[in-house]
Design a protein around this motif. Structure first.
Motif, mmCIF file in Angstrom:
data_model
loop_
_atom_site.group_PDB
_atom_site.id
_atom_site.type_symbol
_atom_site.label_atom_id
_atom_site.label_comp_id
_atom_site.label_asym_id
_atom_site.label_seq_id
_atom_site.Cartn_x
_atom_site.Cartn_y
_atom_site.Cartn_z
ATOM 1 N N LYS A 33 -11.122 18.573 13.412
ATOM 2 C CA LYS A 33 -12.055 17.406 14.287
ATOM 3 C C LYS A 33 -13.743 17.947 13.767
ATOM 4 C CE LYS A 33 -9.128 13.601 15.360
ATOM 5 N NZ LYS A 33 -9.406 13.379 13.886
ATOM 6 N N THR A 34 -13.469 19.341 14.940
ATOM 7 C CA THR A 34 -14.968 19.851 15.942
ATOM 8 C C THR A 34 -14.845 21.339 15.898
ATOM 9 O OG1 THR A 34 -16.825 18.521 16.781
ATOM 10 C CG2 THR A 34 -14.890 19.213 17.761
ATOM 11 N N SER A 35 -16.175 21.765 15.876
ATOM 12 C CA SER A 35 -16.579 22.780 15.984
ATOM 13 C C SER A 35 -16.303 22.806 17.512
ATOM 14 C CB SER A 35 -17.781 23.810 16.075
ATOM 15 O OG SER A 35 -18.782 22.578 16.468
ATOM 16 N N ILE A 36 -15.549 24.315 18.244
ATOM 17 C CA ILE A 36 -14.988 24.242 19.870
ATOM 18 C C ILE A 36 -16.158 25.462 20.694
ATOM 19 C CG2 ILE A 36 -13.259 24.432 21.506
ATOM 20 C CD1 ILE A 36 -11.268 23.179 19.347
ATOM 21 N N ALA A 37 -16.441 25.429 21.697
ATOM 22 C CA ALA A 37 -16.863 26.647 22.240
ATOM 23 C C ALA A 37 -16.026 26.568 23.442
ATOM 24 C CB ALA A 37 -18.929 26.049 22.279
ATOM 25 N N VAL A 38 -16.287 27.750 23.664
ATOM 26 C CA VAL A 38 -15.273 28.117 25.193
ATOM 27 C C VAL A 38 -15.303 29.001 25.902
ATOM 28 C CG1 VAL A 38 -12.912 28.871 25.486
ATOM 29 C CG2 VAL A 38 -13.064 27.142 23.331
ATOM 30 N N PHE A 39 -15.939 28.858 27.109
ATOM 31 C CA PHE A 39 -16.902 29.205 28.161
ATOM 32 C C PHE A 39 -15.839 30.310 29.396
ATOM 33 C CE2 PHE A 39 -19.427 26.381 26.051
ATOM 34 C CZ PHE A 39 -20.746 26.486 26.052
ATOM 35 N N SER A 40 -16.392 31.116 28.855
ATOM 36 C CA SER A 40 -15.590 32.134 29.961
ATOM 37 C C SER A 40 -16.387 31.373 31.501
ATOM 38 C CB SER A 40 -15.908 33.783 29.699
ATOM 39 O OG SER A 40 -15.210 34.156 30.639
ATOM 40 N N ARG A 41 -14.658 31.194 32.000
ATOM 41 C CA ARG A 41 -14.302 31.229 33.477
ATOM 42 C C ARG A 41 -13.905 32.190 34.881
ATOM 43 N NH1 ARG A 41 -13.610 25.619 35.913
ATOM 44 N NH2 ARG A 41 -14.581 26.280 37.790
ATOM 45 N N PRO A 42 -14.037 32.172 35.931
ATOM 46 C CA PRO A 42 -13.304 33.595 36.847
ATOM 47 C C PRO A 42 -11.997 33.328 36.778
ATOM 48 C CG PRO A 42 -15.346 33.194 37.578
ATOM 49 C CD PRO A 42 -15.339 32.006 35.996
ATOM 50 N N SER A 43 -11.490 34.883 36.556
ATOM 51 C CA SER A 43 -9.990 34.765 36.379
ATOM 52 C C SER A 43 -8.783 33.823 34.640
ATOM 53 C CB SER A 43 -8.821 34.784 37.549
ATOM 54 O OG SER A 43 -9.582 32.744 37.101
ATOM 55 N N TYR A 44 -9.994 33.240 34.536
ATOM 56 C CA TYR A 44 -9.377 32.672 32.918
ATOM 57 C C TYR A 44 -9.264 33.720 31.937
ATOM 58 C CZ TYR A 44 -7.790 28.184 35.910
ATOM 59 O OH TYR A 44 -7.246 27.749 37.040
ATOM 60 N N SER A 45 -10.343 34.095 31.609
ATOM 61 C CA SER A 45 -10.815 34.597 29.893
ATOM 62 C C SER A 45 -9.657 35.413 29.524
ATOM 63 C CB SER A 45 -11.975 35.536 30.319
ATOM 64 O OG SER A 45 -13.491 34.705 30.508
ATOM 65 N N LEU A 46 -8.666 36.177 29.805
ATOM 66 C CA LEU A 46 -7.364 36.747 29.048
ATOM 67 C C LEU A 46 -6.095 35.760 29.492
ATOM 68 C CD1 LEU A 46 -7.588 40.386 31.411
ATOM 69 C CD2 LEU A 46 -8.883 39.430 29.562
ATOM 70 N N ARG A 47 -6.324 35.276 29.947
ATOM 71 C CA ARG A 47 -5.673 33.801 29.648
ATOM 72 C C ARG A 47 -5.032 33.257 28.137
ATOM 73 N NH1 ARG A 47 -3.686 30.100 34.973
ATOM 74 N NH2 ARG A 47 -4.410 32.333 35.479
ATOM 75 N N ALA A 48 -6.822 32.843 28.595
ATOM 76 C CA ALA A 48 -7.383 31.761 27.047
ATOM 77 C C ALA A 48 -7.313 32.781 25.639
ATOM 78 C CB ALA A 48 -8.874 31.272 27.876
ATOM 79 N N SER A 49 -7.761 33.536 25.557
ATOM 80 C CA SER A 49 -7.545 34.468 24.574
ATOM 81 C C SER A 49 -6.374 34.754 24.243
ATOM 82 C CB SER A 49 -8.224 35.889 24.972
ATOM 83 O OG SER A 49 -9.857 35.821 25.146
ATOM 84 N N ALA A 50 -5.193 34.663 25.497
ATOM 85 C CA ALA A 50 -3.864 35.399 25.037
ATOM 86 C C ALA A 50 -3.392 33.853 24.640
ATOM 87 C CB ALA A 50 -3.342 36.029 26.216
ATOM 88 N N SER A 51 -3.804 32.802 24.710
ATOM 89 C CA SER A 51 -3.158 31.382 24.634
ATOM 90 C C SER A 51 -2.424 30.894 23.266
ATOM 91 C CB SER A 51 -3.603 30.014 24.730
ATOM 92 O OG SER A 51 -5.219 30.159 24.304
ATOM 93 N N LYS A 52 -1.175 30.316 23.437
ATOM 94 C CA LYS A 52 -0.942 29.864 21.704
ATOM 95 C C LYS A 52 -2.396 28.756 20.942
ATOM 96 C CE LYS A 52 1.793 25.914 20.007
ATOM 97 N NZ LYS A 52 3.273 25.311 20.444
ATOM 98 N N ALA A 53 -3.369 28.032 21.874
ATOM 99 C CA ALA A 53 -3.809 28.062 20.668
ATOM 100 C C ALA A 53 -5.077 29.309 19.934
ATOM 101 C CB ALA A 53 -4.842 26.827 21.861
ATOM 102 N N ALA A 54 -5.839 30.105 20.742
ATOM 103 C CA ALA A 54 -6.361 31.151 20.577
ATOM 104 C C ALA A 54 -5.405 31.808 19.342
ATOM 105 C CB ALA A 54 -6.676 31.996 21.709
ATOM 106 N N GLN A 55 -4.477 32.342 19.842
ATOM 107 C CA GLN A 55 -3.702 33.012 18.614
ATOM 108 C C GLN A 55 -3.006 31.941 17.229
ATOM 109 O OE1 GLN A 55 -2.536 36.216 18.749
ATOM 110 N NE2 GLN A 55 -3.783 35.970 21.019
ATOM 111 N N ARG A 56 -3.571 30.692 17.480
ATOM 112 C CA ARG A 56 -2.975 29.629 16.762
ATOM 113 C C ARG A 56 -4.192 29.551 15.672
ATOM 114 N NH1 ARG A 56 -3.020 26.985 12.992
ATOM 115 N NH2 ARG A 56 -2.319 25.286 12.040
ATOM 116 N N TYR A 57 -5.322 29.783 16.839
ATOM 117 C CA TYR A 57 -6.386 29.769 16.007
ATOM 118 C C TYR A 57 -7.755 30.899 15.781
ATOM 119 C CZ TYR A 57 -5.759 24.289 15.064
ATOM 120 O OH TYR A 57 -4.620 23.685 14.441
ATOM 121 N N ARG A 58 -6.568 32.157 15.679
ATOM 122 C CA ARG A 58 -7.057 33.247 15.394
ATOM 123 C C ARG A 58 -8.659 33.731 14.398
ATOM 124 N NH1 ARG A 58 -2.225 34.244 14.420
ATOM 125 N NH2 ARG A 58 -1.297 35.543 13.434
ATOM 126 N N ARG A 59 -7.525 33.064 13.497
ATOM 127 C CA ARG A 59 -8.810 33.921 12.087
ATOM 128 C C ARG A 59 -9.944 32.740 11.848
ATOM 129 N NH1 ARG A 59 -4.134 34.459 7.914
ATOM 130 N NH2 ARG A 59 -3.143 36.276 8.835
#
Length: 227
Positions: free
Chosen positions: A148-174
């Motif tokens: 529906k819209t563009s999304i901006a994700v902001f890195s928060r302490p201790s979550y960045s690696l987990r977020a980048s490896a998440s199901k959503a990040a992998q689903r929309y990696r392209r």
């Protein structure tokens, strides 16, 4: 969860936005949440979004009730809205709103539908911390949010690696936009998202409630008229 009865009219929306409706092409960041209470990380994300994405405004959507959170310990919406409004005071491009109550929505996908319907010429960007990207697959209709819209994700302490490896990040990696092109994010057709790195506060609403469990009572007392 059943939707609230909507009360959104051009008049009520304008009043909620301080008599200021978005102009065509205006770039607006949307930061949703319970704000129970608002804290430095909310402010950091908003200010960083305006700088990194070239946004004109950021709207805080103080939710009536987050479907993923218990009502236990949840302050009334009016109290949360007031505290957030006071907290963000002095930042004229941050608008603290109860738009979801006016729109009658509970889920992000429905809120986006409604906002895009009422403001079709605005360019919205959904803003969230990397902690939310890590668990967004629990959200109702989460894939529709990406489409529906563009999304901006902001890195928060201790979550960045987990977020980048998440199901959503992998689903929309392209569909991930390099951070160096983030300023153009709002002009791209969804799905498109980016991850913004920077120094964000590690503060959280949970930590604040632990250190100041009576915060809502103090806000209510401040709001109460003198006897």
């Amino acid at each position: 969860m059943r939707q609230n009865r909507p009360f959104a009219t051009p008049h009520t929306l304008a009043r909620e936005l301080g008599a200021h409706l978005p102009s065509p092409g205006q770039r607006i960041g949307l930061l949703g949440g319970s704000f129970n209470p608002a804290h430095e990380a909310h402010l950091d994300i908003s200010l960083q979004a305006m700088k990194s994405l070239g946004l004109d405004e950021v709207w805080w959507l103080v939710s009536p009730q987050n479907p993923l959170k218990s009502e236990d310990g949840m302050a009334p919406q009016d109290i949360r809205h007031l505290q957030a409004d006071v907290f963000a005071a002095g930042h004229r491009r941050i608008r603290v709103t109860r738009l979801e109550s006016l729109l009658g929505t509970r889920y992000t996908r429905h809120s986006l539908d409604a906002l895009q319907k009422h403001f079709p010429k605005a360019q919205f960007v959904w803003l969230m911390g990397s902690d939310n990207l890590a668990q967004i697959t629990k959200w109702h209709g989460w894939q529709e949010i990406f489409t529906k819209t563009s999304i901006a994700v902001f890195s928060r302490p201790s979550y960045s690696l987990r977020a980048s490896a998440s199901k959503a990040a992998q689903r929309y990696r392209r569909h991930r936009l390099p951070e160096r092109r983030a300023r153009k994010l709002s002009g791209y057709k969804a799905p498109v998202w980016t991850l913004i790195h920077g120094k964000l506060s590690s503060q959280s609403s949970t930590k604040l409630r632990e250190t100041a469990p009576d915060w809502a009572d103090k806000v209510a007392l401040h709001r109460a008229p003198p006897s």
